[in-house]
Motif scaffolding. Structure first.
Motif, PDB file in Angstrom:
ATOM      1  N   TYR A  94       0.835  -1.194   0.000  1.00  0.00           N
ATOM      2  CA  TYR A  94       0.000   0.000   0.000  1.00  0.00           C
ATOM      3  C   TYR A  94       0.873   1.248   0.000  1.00  0.00           C
ATOM      4  O   TYR A  94       1.761   1.384   0.854  1.00  0.00           O
ATOM      5  N   TYR A  95       0.588   2.134  -0.953  1.00  0.00           N
ATOM      6  CA  TYR A  95       1.336   3.371  -1.113  1.00  0.00           C
ATOM      7  C   TYR A  95       0.410   4.572  -0.925  1.00  0.00           C
ATOM      8  O   TYR A  95      -0.769   4.507  -1.250  1.00  0.00           O
ATOM      9  N   CYS A  96       0.972   5.678  -0.463  1.00  0.00           N
ATOM     10  CA  CYS A  96       0.234   6.928  -0.529  1.00  0.00           C
ATOM     11  C   CYS A  96       0.943   7.862  -1.507  1.00  0.00           C
ATOM     12  O   CYS A  96       2.146   7.726  -1.757  1.00  0.00           O
ATOM     13  N   ALA A  97       0.169   8.777  -2.057  1.00  0.00           N
ATOM     14  CA  ALA A  97       0.685   9.719  -3.043  1.00  0.00           C
ATOM     15  C   ALA A  97       0.014  11.061  -2.827  1.00  0.00           C
ATOM     16  O   ALA A  97      -1.119  11.131  -2.344  1.00  0.00           O
ATOM     17  N   ALA A  98       0.715  12.113  -3.199  1.00  0.00           N
ATOM     18  CA  ALA A  98       0.194  13.469  -3.031  1.00  0.00           C
ATOM     19  C   ALA A  98       0.296  14.236  -4.331  1.00  0.00           C
ATOM     20  O   ALA A  98       1.319  14.178  -5.026  1.00  0.00           O
ATOM     21  N   GLY A  99      -0.745  14.976  -4.648  1.00  0.00           N
ATOM     22  CA  GLY A  99      -0.739  15.868  -5.791  1.00  0.00           C
ATOM     23  C   GLY A  99      -0.783  17.302  -5.295  1.00  0.00           C
ATOM     24  O   GLY A  99      -1.626  17.636  -4.451  1.00  0.00           O
ATOM     25  N   VAL A 100       0.122  18.148  -5.815  1.00  0.00           N
ATOM     26  CA  VAL A 100       0.166  19.544  -5.374  1.00  0.00           C
ATOM     27  C   VAL A 100       0.070  20.525  -6.520  1.00  0.00           C
ATOM     28  O   VAL A 100      -0.090  21.725  -6.293  1.00  0.00           O
ATOM     29  N   VAL A 101       0.157  20.075  -7.753  1.00  0.00           N
ATOM     30  CA  VAL A 101       0.172  20.975  -8.907  1.00  0.00           C
ATOM     31  C   VAL A 101      -0.970  20.609  -9.843  1.00  0.00           C
ATOM     32  O   VAL A 101      -1.197  19.450 -10.153  1.00  0.00           O
ATOM     33  N   GLY A 102      -1.701  21.624 -10.296  1.00  0.00           N
ATOM     34  CA  GLY A 102      -2.735  21.380 -11.294  1.00  0.00           C
ATOM     35  C   GLY A 102      -3.940  20.676 -10.713  1.00  0.00           C
ATOM     36  O   GLY A 102      -4.353  20.933  -9.588  1.00  0.00           O
ATOM     37  N   ARG A 103      -4.517  19.764 -11.467  1.00  0.00           N
ATOM     38  CA  ARG A 103      -5.694  19.035 -11.047  1.00  0.00           C
ATOM     39  C   ARG A 103      -5.305  17.730 -10.370  1.00  0.00           C
ATOM     40  O   ARG A 103      -4.241  17.187 -10.595  1.00  0.00           O
ATOM     41  N   CYS A 104      -6.203  17.237  -9.549  1.00  0.00           N
ATOM     42  CA  CYS A 104      -5.955  15.964  -8.886  1.00  0.00           C
ATOM     43  C   CYS A 104      -5.989  14.843  -9.923  1.00  0.00           C
ATOM     44  O   CYS A 104      -6.937  14.748 -10.703  1.00  0.00           O
ATOM     45  N   PRO A 105      -4.978  13.970  -9.938  1.00  0.00           N
ATOM     46  CA  PRO A 105      -4.976  12.867 -10.915  1.00  0.00           C
ATOM     47  C   PRO A 105      -6.091  11.853 -10.675  1.00  0.00           C
ATOM     48  O   PRO A 105      -6.421  11.080 -11.575  1.00  0.00           O
ATOM     49  N   GLY A 106      -6.650  11.820  -9.439  1.00  0.00           N
ATOM     50  CA  GLY A 106      -7.724  10.894  -9.153  1.00  0.00           C
ATOM     51  C   GLY A 106      -7.253   9.477  -8.984  1.00  0.00           C
ATOM     52  O   GLY A 106      -6.065   9.217  -8.762  1.00  0.00           O
ATOM     53  N   LEU A 107      -8.179   8.532  -9.077  1.00  0.00           N
ATOM     54  CA  LEU A 107      -7.867   7.123  -8.870  1.00  0.00           C
ATOM     55  C   LEU A 107      -7.328   6.447 -10.118  1.00  0.00           C
ATOM     56  O   LEU A 107      -6.689   5.402 -10.026  1.00  0.00           O
ATOM     57  N   GLU A 108      -7.602   7.014 -11.278  1.00  0.00           N
ATOM     58  CA  GLU A 108      -7.274   6.328 -12.532  1.00  0.00           C
ATOM     59  C   GLU A 108      -5.888   6.661 -13.055  1.00  0.00           C
ATOM     60  O   GLU A 108      -5.413   5.995 -13.975  1.00  0.00           O
ATOM     61  N   SER A 109      -5.255   7.678 -12.495  1.00  0.00           N
ATOM     62  CA  SER A 109      -3.939   8.095 -12.969  1.00  0.00           C
ATOM     63  C   SER A 109      -2.924   7.976 -11.849  1.00  0.00           C
ATOM     64  O   SER A 109      -3.273   8.090 -10.677  1.00  0.00           O
ATOM     65  N   GLN A 110      -1.647   7.781 -12.240  1.00  0.00           N
ATOM     66  CA  GLN A 110      -0.577   7.725 -11.246  1.00  0.00           C
ATOM     67  C   GLN A 110       0.354   8.927 -11.383  1.00  0.00           C
ATOM     68  O   GLN A 110       1.477   8.900 -10.884  1.00  0.00           O
TER      69      GLN A 110
END
Length: 125
Positions: A94-110
């Motif tokens: 299990y990994y966690c990831a954070a998005g800080v730029v632009g739009r949230c990638p959501g569940l379908e993108s890495q």
């Protein structure tokens, strides 16, 4: 190098529960969203739960909906994953990831900006 740190993994019997934590306190920016992914043995990594930092909206993969709950502490970019009614099919890294730029990638993108190293969850039958 910013790093997310996951913890809380372990081995549990089927039907058990675990809570994972992801410490994002090294991130100095406001996150757009933070997401839990998992990678089962021999399978691709999949997004299973996302929380949108500004308003707390959440989305889940069908495979975990109704059993897992994602939550956050916005002040230090920390998220949790409460996992209930675990089955052997939930076994994986299990990994966690954070998005800080632009739009949230959501569940379908890495396409996330930062990732953790992962924490292992093993569910025995």
């Amino acid at each position: 190098q910013v790093r997310l740190v996951e913890s809380g993994g372990g081995s549990v019997p089927a039907g058990g529960s675990l809570t994972l934590s992801c410490d994002g306190s090294q991130i100095v920016y406001n996150t757009i969203c933070m997401t839990w992914f998992r990678q089962a043995p021999g399978q691709e990594r999949e997004g299973i739960a996302v929380i949108y930092s500004a308003h707390g909206a959440r989305d889940y993969a069908d495979s975990v909906k109704g059993r897992f709950v994602i939550s956050q502490v916005k002040t230090n970019n920390t998220i949790y994953l409460q996992m209930n009614s675990l089955t052997p099919e939930d076994t994986g890294l299990y990994y966690c990831a954070a998005g800080v730029v632009g739009r949230c990638p959501g569940l379908e993108s890495q396409a996330y900006d930062w990732w953790g190293q992962g924490t292992q969850v093993t569910v025995s039958s």
